[in-house]
Design a protein around this motif. Structure first.
Motif, short mmCIF file in Angstrom:
data_model
loop_
_atom_site.label_atom_id
_atom_site.label_comp_id
_atom_site.label_asym_id
_atom_site.label_seq_id
_atom_site.Cartn_x
_atom_site.Cartn_y
_atom_site.Cartn_z
N ASP A 66 43.84 0.20 33.99
CA ASP A 66 44.38 -0.63 35.02
C ASP A 66 43.77 -0.12 36.12
O ASP A 66 44.13 0.93 37.09
N VAL A 67 42.75 -1.14 36.74
CA VAL A 67 42.04 -0.82 37.89
C VAL A 67 42.79 -1.06 39.09
O VAL A 67 42.68 -0.13 40.08
N SER A 68 43.69 -1.85 39.21
CA SER A 68 44.80 -2.24 40.36
C SER A 68 45.61 -1.01 40.48
O SER A 68 45.92 -0.38 41.73
N GLY A 69 46.04 -0.38 39.55
CA GLY A 69 46.78 1.07 39.32
C GLY A 69 45.93 2.27 39.92
O GLY A 69 46.42 3.06 40.90
N PHE A 70 44.63 2.12 39.59
CA PHE A 70 43.63 3.24 40.07
C PHE A 70 43.72 2.91 41.60
O PHE A 70 43.53 3.97 42.13
N GLN A 71 43.46 1.94 41.95
CA GLN A 71 43.03 1.58 43.60
C GLN A 71 44.41 2.00 44.32
O GLN A 71 44.11 2.77 45.31
#
Length: 113
Positions: A66-71
């Motif tokens: 989950d890249v958006s969650g990482f960001q």
């Protein structure tokens, strides 16, 4: 110096891979689809494990990240860091002393600046 840096990087990478594998196994056992943003950020922030490496290894393991969650977790960390830095500097607030405080400092021999 270079040898020390290489050893430190190798150690970080080994710890990161071990943590990644542990989390990937737990995700697979629970039937999850991949690493949530918080887990990916933990690997990055606490283990020094780059996001692109997490994504590559996850893809190889058949998992997503989950890249958006990482960001979002990264932005939260930046905000916490900025707030802590501002608090440690007094947030630019001015210190105002009244007549009693300045008189006491003068009585104690503190020079006027």
């Amino acid at each position: 110096v270079i040898a020390d840096e290489e050893a430190a990087f190798s150690s970080m990478l080994s710890r990161g891979i071990k943590e990644f594998n542990s989390r990937a196994e737990a995700i697979k056992q629970t039937g999850g689809g991949g690493f949530d943003g918080a887990s990916a950020f933990f690997l990055y922030d606490s283990m020094g494990f780059p996001l692109d490496l997490t994504e590559l290894m996850a893809r190889e393991a058949g998992l997503a990240v989950d890249v958006s969650g990482f960001q979002a977790a990264m932005e939260e960390q930046k905000a916490r860091s900025a707030a802590a830095a501002a608090a440690s500097k007094g947030d630019g607030a001015l210190l105002t002393l009244g007549p009693e405080q300045t008189a006491r400092l003068a009585d104690e021999g503190v020079a006027f600046t």
